[in-house]
Design a protein around this motif. Sequence first.
Motif, mmCIF file in Angstrom:
data_model
loop_
_atom_site.group_PDB
_atom_site.id
_atom_site.type_symbol
_atom_site.label_atom_id
_atom_site.label_comp_id
_atom_site.label_asym_id
_atom_site.label_seq_id
_atom_site.Cartn_x
_atom_site.Cartn_y
_atom_site.Cartn_z
ATOM 1 N N ALA A 13 0.650 -1.376 -0.144
ATOM 2 C CA ALA A 13 -0.075 -0.101 0.066
ATOM 3 C C ALA A 13 1.093 1.217 -0.258
ATOM 4 O O ALA A 13 1.933 1.299 0.468
ATOM 5 N N ALA A 14 0.456 2.315 -0.695
ATOM 6 C CA ALA A 14 1.170 3.295 -0.569
ATOM 7 C C ALA A 14 0.107 4.546 -0.835
ATOM 8 O O ALA A 14 -0.956 4.379 -1.548
ATOM 9 N N GLU A 15 0.604 5.741 -0.051
ATOM 10 C CA GLU A 15 -0.364 6.793 -0.209
ATOM 11 C C GLU A 15 0.346 8.046 -0.328
ATOM 12 O O GLU A 15 1.725 8.198 -0.213
ATOM 13 N N GLY A 16 -0.308 9.123 -0.486
ATOM 14 C CA GLY A 16 0.347 10.488 -0.600
ATOM 15 C C GLY A 16 0.869 10.706 -2.026
ATOM 16 O O GLY A 16 0.423 10.122 -2.956
ATOM 17 N N ALA A 17 2.053 11.554 -2.136
ATOM 18 C CA ALA A 17 2.444 12.012 -3.426
ATOM 19 C C ALA A 17 3.218 10.957 -4.037
ATOM 20 O O ALA A 17 4.550 10.840 -4.026
ATOM 21 N N VAL A 18 2.757 9.575 -4.532
ATOM 22 C CA VAL A 18 3.265 8.491 -4.987
ATOM 23 C C VAL A 18 3.210 8.562 -6.522
ATOM 24 O O VAL A 18 2.004 8.924 -6.933
ATOM 25 N N LYS A 19 4.337 8.034 -7.216
ATOM 26 C CA LYS A 19 4.191 8.229 -8.751
ATOM 27 C C LYS A 19 3.342 7.361 -9.318
ATOM 28 O O LYS A 19 2.429 7.761 -9.962
ATOM 29 N N SER A 20 3.554 6.105 -9.153
ATOM 30 C CA SER A 20 2.468 5.052 -9.756
ATOM 31 C C SER A 20 2.135 4.110 -8.986
ATOM 32 O O SER A 20 2.398 3.947 -7.506
ATOM 33 N N ASN A 21 1.090 3.381 -9.185
ATOM 34 C CA ASN A 21 0.465 2.278 -8.417
ATOM 35 C C ASN A 21 1.198 1.005 -8.487
ATOM 36 O O ASN A 21 0.898 0.092 -7.771
ATOM 37 N N ALA A 22 2.256 0.823 -9.442
ATOM 38 C CA ALA A 22 2.866 -0.412 -9.541
ATOM 39 C C ALA A 22 3.287 -0.780 -8.207
ATOM 40 O O ALA A 22 4.014 0.315 -7.237
ATOM 41 N N ARG A 23 3.282 -1.992 -8.038
ATOM 42 C CA ARG A 23 4.006 -2.475 -6.834
ATOM 43 C C ARG A 23 5.214 -2.782 -6.642
ATOM 44 O O ARG A 23 5.967 -3.562 -7.262
ATOM 45 N N ALA A 24 6.111 -1.539 -6.079
ATOM 46 C CA ALA A 24 7.575 -1.743 -6.162
ATOM 47 C C ALA A 24 7.954 -3.028 -5.340
ATOM 48 O O ALA A 24 7.427 -3.481 -4.552
ATOM 49 N N ARG A 25 9.164 -3.414 -5.830
ATOM 50 C CA ARG A 25 9.667 -4.781 -5.117
ATOM 51 C C ARG A 25 11.137 -4.416 -4.550
ATOM 52 O O ARG A 25 11.967 -3.738 -5.394
ATOM 53 N N TYR A 26 11.511 -4.826 -3.509
ATOM 54 C CA TYR A 26 13.109 -5.003 -3.117
ATOM 55 C C TYR A 26 13.468 -6.340 -2.588
ATOM 56 O O TYR A 26 12.596 -7.156 -2.023
ATOM 57 N N GLN A 27 14.800 -6.377 -2.541
ATOM 58 C CA GLN A 27 15.329 -7.648 -2.190
ATOM 59 C C GLN A 27 15.571 -7.185 -0.420
ATOM 60 O O GLN A 27 15.656 -6.056 -0.310
ATOM 61 N N VAL A 28 15.813 -8.316 -0.047
ATOM 62 C CA VAL A 28 16.087 -8.123 1.597
ATOM 63 C C VAL A 28 17.329 -7.595 1.724
ATOM 64 O O VAL A 28 18.331 -7.946 0.894
ATOM 65 N N GLY A 29 17.472 -6.311 2.300
ATOM 66 C CA GLY A 29 18.986 -5.931 2.576
ATOM 67 C C GLY A 29 19.070 -4.698 1.683
ATOM 68 O O GLY A 29 20.278 -3.995 1.421
ATOM 69 N N GLU A 30 18.055 -4.522 0.545
ATOM 70 C CA GLU A 30 18.322 -3.573 -0.676
ATOM 71 C C GLU A 30 17.616 -2.178 -0.138
ATOM 72 O O GLU A 30 16.448 -2.231 0.100
ATOM 73 N N GLY A 31 18.273 -1.183 -0.156
ATOM 74 C CA GLY A 31 17.729 0.119 0.229
ATOM 75 C C GLY A 31 17.126 0.023 1.657
ATOM 76 O O GLY A 31 17.712 -0.774 2.358
ATOM 77 N N ILE A 32 16.645 1.287 1.903
ATOM 78 C CA ILE A 32 16.479 1.412 3.361
ATOM 79 C C ILE A 32 15.498 0.554 3.809
ATOM 80 O O ILE A 32 15.554 -0.131 4.950
#
Length: 527
Positions: A79-98
């Motif tokens: 889920a994302a709210e506010g000034a978010v760019k797209s509705n695409a469900r972003a994905r991360y690997q464990v340990g990737e990014g904050i």
Amino acid sequence: MAISLASAKTTTSSTSLETPSREIRRLMTLLEASQALSGTLDLRAALHRVLEILGRHHGAIRSTLALLHDDDKEIVVEAAEGAVKSNARARYQVGEGITGRVVQSGKPIVVPRVSREPMFLNRAAERPELSSEELTYISVPIVLNRKTVGAMGVDLRFKADRDYDRTVKFLNIVASMIAQALKVQRLIESERQRLVDENTHLRQELKERYDFSNIIGTSGPMRQVYEQIAQVARTNTTVLLRGESGTGKELIAHAIHYNSPRAKRPFVKVSCAALPESLIESELFGYEKGAFTGAQGAKKGRFELAEGGTLFLDEIGELNVTTQVKLLRVLQEREFERLGGTETIRTNVRLITATNKDMEHAIAGGAFREDLYYRLNVFTIFVPPLRERKPDLLQLADYFLEKFSREHNKNIRRISTPAIDMLVSYHWPGNVRELGNALERAVVVCDGQVIHAHHLPPTLQTAEASGTVTRTTLSEALAAYEKDLIQDALKTTRGVRAKAARLLNTTDRIFNYKVRKYGIDWRRFKI
Ligand SMILES: Nc1ncnc2c1ncn2[C@@H]1O[C@H](COP(=O)(O)OP(=O)(O)OP(=O)(O)O)[C@@H](O)[C@H]1O
Ligand SMILES: [Mg+2]
């Protein structure tokens, strides 16, 4: 730079006192978030609501909630709210990014000034505000049963006097509320899945047990039985099943019901022999309160329970004469009263009865009413005894072998030729039921991959039945066993004697000598 909470305190000013209105806003947020999470079973909608509340009361410019997926390999933004760019469900690997690091460590991360954080550089385009103002980013873990299962991240306006410690604590409370909702949802989901699995299993079991195709046997007499089942199933005709004990009458009663237009309505069985005379009437027709001593409430009988479906009266030959009269009336008038009742109940039930008794004899002796017999005997199916359908015997034996091997977790492949000979020459007074029992016993005592003659029950080990195992001397018993092994090896090698000799670790000469000695016709194993 991203900083963990411990260092956040020392590197940021936490001097300002929280204003009362800020505290009230926080309490409001928590209250509304808890209402959002408990108010619906649609978790995703609830998560959106919570993030939206964070934006409204707490000045979150954008917020995201990401959860671990796929065996803990990937983190997906749910889920994302506010000034978010797209509705695409972003994905991360464990340990990737904050987000990935928060999930990996289970600790919150605070980035006081996003513009100075290298980890955000390549995603700067996602935060257009940065060109005019500084942002603060805080991510807290979602912890469920002491395991981090996700992270919630929020973008806040940078404020020099922000107390990061308190903000993180507050966000942690929101995160733990989300974790609780997740827990409930996962419990519900696993319970639902369990019920779905159980249901699928039960349906499969029902289908297996009562499917027409589950009646084994393709002999002439059985094919005739199948034809009769097919003919009568689609009608409402009363059916009488006759045949010796263990021939499969009950199986056929099920097949008729489950292949009839009544298949989705109940199939109710009453065994007339199992119930004492005094109980059978109340069981069939039910009773009203006070009909007899002990009748403390009203009770529906089996006729009412089977309404719209099929009533199977097993061992009808055992029914007492008084009840016979009542049953006759139901068959003639399609109505009855409960015991002690005055209300007449109409019934729409297809009746199937079964017996292994000689009914003509019972009628002649006065034990069974002739008029009732004619009402029951509208469409009679004679189920042939097993000894009259030898071709079915091997099919049934294979079927039971596979079934019981599976049930007892054994890997038994086949039945040895001498054992088959024994099965075929036995007269099977207990019919298919006895065959099933014999094979279950054999599977239990068998310790290899082949059922041998000595695994079969003693009742089959008679001279007439086998001619192999009744001898008493050791040498004769050994000879029988040796013959058994040789035939077995020949079967495995499809009659190739040299191969069979090798299989038994003996020479061609000895093998051929024994084949002649035991009079084994090796050619019959050739295919
Ligand atoms: N043709 C068949 N194929 C597979 N299994 C069968 C077959 N016939 C009978 N059986 C099995 O044999 C057992 C006995 O069958 P069933 O209870 O239907 O016999 P029955 O004729 O009602 O016997 P009884 O008169 O003793 O009540 C059951 O476990 C049944 O599943
Ligand atoms: Mg039966």
